[in-house]
Design an enzyme around this catalytic site. Structure first.
Site, short mmCIF file in Angstrom:
data_model
loop_
_atom_site.label_atom_id
_atom_site.label_comp_id
_atom_site.label_asym_id
_atom_site.label_seq_id
_atom_site.Cartn_x
_atom_site.Cartn_y
_atom_site.Cartn_z
N GLY A 56 0.81 -1.22 0.00
CA GLY A 56 0.00 0.00 0.00
C GLY A 56 0.84 1.27 0.00
CB SER A 57 0.04 4.61 1.34
OG SER A 57 -1.21 4.69 0.67
CB THR A 58 4.43 1.52 3.44
OG1 THR A 58 4.26 0.31 2.68
CG2 THR A 58 3.49 1.52 4.64
#
Length: 574
Positions: free
Chosen positions: A291-293
């Protein structure tokens, strides 16, 4: 006629006597030959029927943490074995033996009856020396003992996914115990004994070969941080109703893994009711879409092309965009955002537009250089490399999803390794589970100036209002990081509607990064599921404790100003 017959009998009798004499002479000669000329043969045959070599168990090496705290030690235990041929002659003692061993008399009797013609069978293994002596004191014919070693794990469930365990034969089966089994095991010795025809030892002989103890291993794990991470992750699972979780901490400068914990876990000292699912070192085996990591690495790739600057602006209105048959949406509408704002708002639209502008090539190259899609080199059994796709032709949807963390898979250890590179001036050093204190090798992932710029953006995500990682703040320290939330893949294809993984990855202190950490919670079911809501607080608590335990100087203490009246009028102190 009678005379001829008598002479014939005498001749046959003489022949028999001659043959008999030759046989006696041959036997006599063989006896003389064996006793005088070939003594070694008789000696060897005699030894083969009375002299035996029994193994001397080797002491398995000790596993310790970086401060010398033992994580796996070997203790002597007593193993009892029986000679079935001897035991079948004393059935009246079987119930007494069963009682002493703490076993069912009926089951023991069944075993002994089945093994009545065997010279060896295990009766009980892993008894304490006192228990073994108590059984041997009964002097039951056919019962013997030998010394073995059993592994004991002082840290129990806290370090078991790293250390692993050994089986009943003291052979490594999981974790470090398996990966370094040959080094830890040592070499068994041999002792010569004299046994009678029933296999009983009647006299001990000399030691033919001394046992060589196994080598010791000093891990990079810091048990103070390991206990801290274990406690906080366990509490988080309970608080948010998560199915599982992982937490990894890495020394930014040396690449040493300081802590690695997983939930659920198990006690390696008592595995009678072990759930196989609890044995998985999820931090290294479970691969997931991050995801956004991974958005900071897309930003770094964009800065590296020179086409984008930190103050470049992306218009994310109206909060959604269409790519073919896919629709990309933002959780919160950000309007026009610079690169820092894209990370603070975690804008999928903003990061997608950046990736579409520079193309998938630079983003893919940055992620590959950061270690995604590759084994970390730790040599850990079962470690997964994850998946970093490399399409010959990237379509728009594939490019966009790669930029915000879908379509690829990583492990928690890989993600922590990548963030450690961000904190190390853009240089990635190999990870290690062994203590080494200084980096060995490595390569430059990104320009140091770009790494510092991305860290500055990550600080805004945590420290500034409106950032998605404010719950990861640590009083007194500058912290930077990025949350992430990803839907889980459904077994029937596509994504689930109500099952998520929640992440937070970050570093501290940002003035001189020392620790990179990643928190993963699998399927939180109460209190929310966004990474900034459930994983960020775990990161903050663990990082706060770790920085203090490692005596790292605070870099974000509030400034206390002295008033003019105090300094001039009263001369007091503040």
């Amino acid at each position: 006629m009678i005379g001829l017959f008598g002479k014939h009998l005498v001749g046959r009798f003489g022949l028999v006597l001659a043959l008999f004499a030759l046989m006696v002479a041959a036997v006599a000669w063989r006896i003389i030959d064996l006793h005088v000329f070939e003594q070694d043969f008789l000696q060897h045959q005699g030894d083969a029927r009375s002299v035996r070599h029994i193994p001397i168990p080797a002491h398995r090496g000790v596993i310790t943490d970086r401060h010398g705290e033992p994580l796996a030690v070997s203790t002597p235990v007593s193993t009892l074995w029986g000679n079935g041929r001897e035991l079948k002659e004393v059935p009246e003692r079987w119930s007494q033996l069963a009682q002493a061993l703490g076993q069912s008399p009926q089951r023991l009797a069944e075993r002994l009856e089945k093994s009545a013609d065997r010279d060896f069978l295990y009766l009980a293994r892993g008894l304490t020396p006192e228990q073994g002596e108590a059984v041997m004191a009964l002097k039951i014919p056919g019962v013997y003992h030998m010394e073995e070693f059993r592994r004991f794990y002082p840290a129990g469930e806290v370090a078991t996914h790293v250390v692993g365990f050994t089986d009943v034969d003291d052979v490594g089966r999981e974790g470090i115990e398996l990966a370094f089994n040959e080094w830890l095991a040592g070499v068994p010795g041999q002792r010569q004994v004299i046994k009678d025809r029933r296999g009983r030892v009647v006299r001990d002989g000399d030691v033919v070969r001394n046992a060589k103890p196994g080598g010791n291993i000093e891990l990079s794990i810091d048990m103070r941080l390991q206990y801290l991470a274990h406690r906080e992750l366990r509490n988080a699972l309970h608080e948010f109703g998560a199915r599982a979780g992982s937490l990894v901490m890495v020394d930014v400068k040396s690449g040493e893994i300081l802590a690695m914990v997983n939930q659920p876990t198990y006690n390696p000292n008592n595995r009678k009711q072990l759930d196989p699912a609890a044995m998985r070192n999820r931090a290294m085996i479970d691969a997931f879409e991050p995801g956004s990591t991974v958005k900071p690495f897309t930003i770094a790739a964009a800065l590296g092309t020179g086409r984008w600057q930190p103050d470049s602006v992306v218009d994310t209105t109206p909060g959604w965009m269409r790519l073919g048959r896919y629709t990309i949406r933002d959780v919160s509408r950000g309007g026009k955002l610079d690169l820092t704002g894209i990370l603070k708002k975690s804008s999928n639209i903003g990061i997608s537009k950046i990736a579409l502008d520079i193309g998938a090539g630079p983003v893919h190259a940055m992620m590959r250089s950061a270690g995604f899609g590759e084994i970390t080199g730790l040599g850990f059994p079962g470690e997964r490399a994850g998946v970093l796709p490399n399409h010959r032709i990237w379509n728009e949807a594939e490019t966009a999803t790669l930029a915000y963390g879908y379509g690829l898979s990583v492990t928690a250890v890989q993600l922590a390794h990548a963030y450690a590179a961000l904190g190390n001036e853009g240089r990635s050093v190999p990870l290690s589970l062994m203590r080494r204190g200084r980096p060995e090798g490595g390569h430059q992932v990104m320009d140091p100036a770009i790494a510092r710029e991305v860290l500055h953006m990550l600080r805004a995500v945590v420290e500034e209002p409106g950032g998605g990682g404010t719950r990861a703040q640590v009083p007194g320290y500058q912290v930077g990081g990025k949350s992430g939330t990803a839907k889980k893949v459904s077994s029937s294809g596509g994504y689930t509607d109500d099952a998520y993984r929640s992440f937070f990855a970050g570093l501290a202190p940002l003035s001189n990064p020392r620790i990179a950490a990643v928190v993963v919670l699998d399927e939180p079911s109460k209190g929310g599921y966004y990474g900034g809501l459930v994983s960020a607080p775990v990161f903050g608590r663990v990082m706060a404790g770790a920085l203090r335990l490692m005596n790292i100087t605070p870099d974000n203490l509030p400034t206390v100003e002295r008033t003019a009246g105090t300094s001039a009028g009263k001369g007091g102190r503040i």
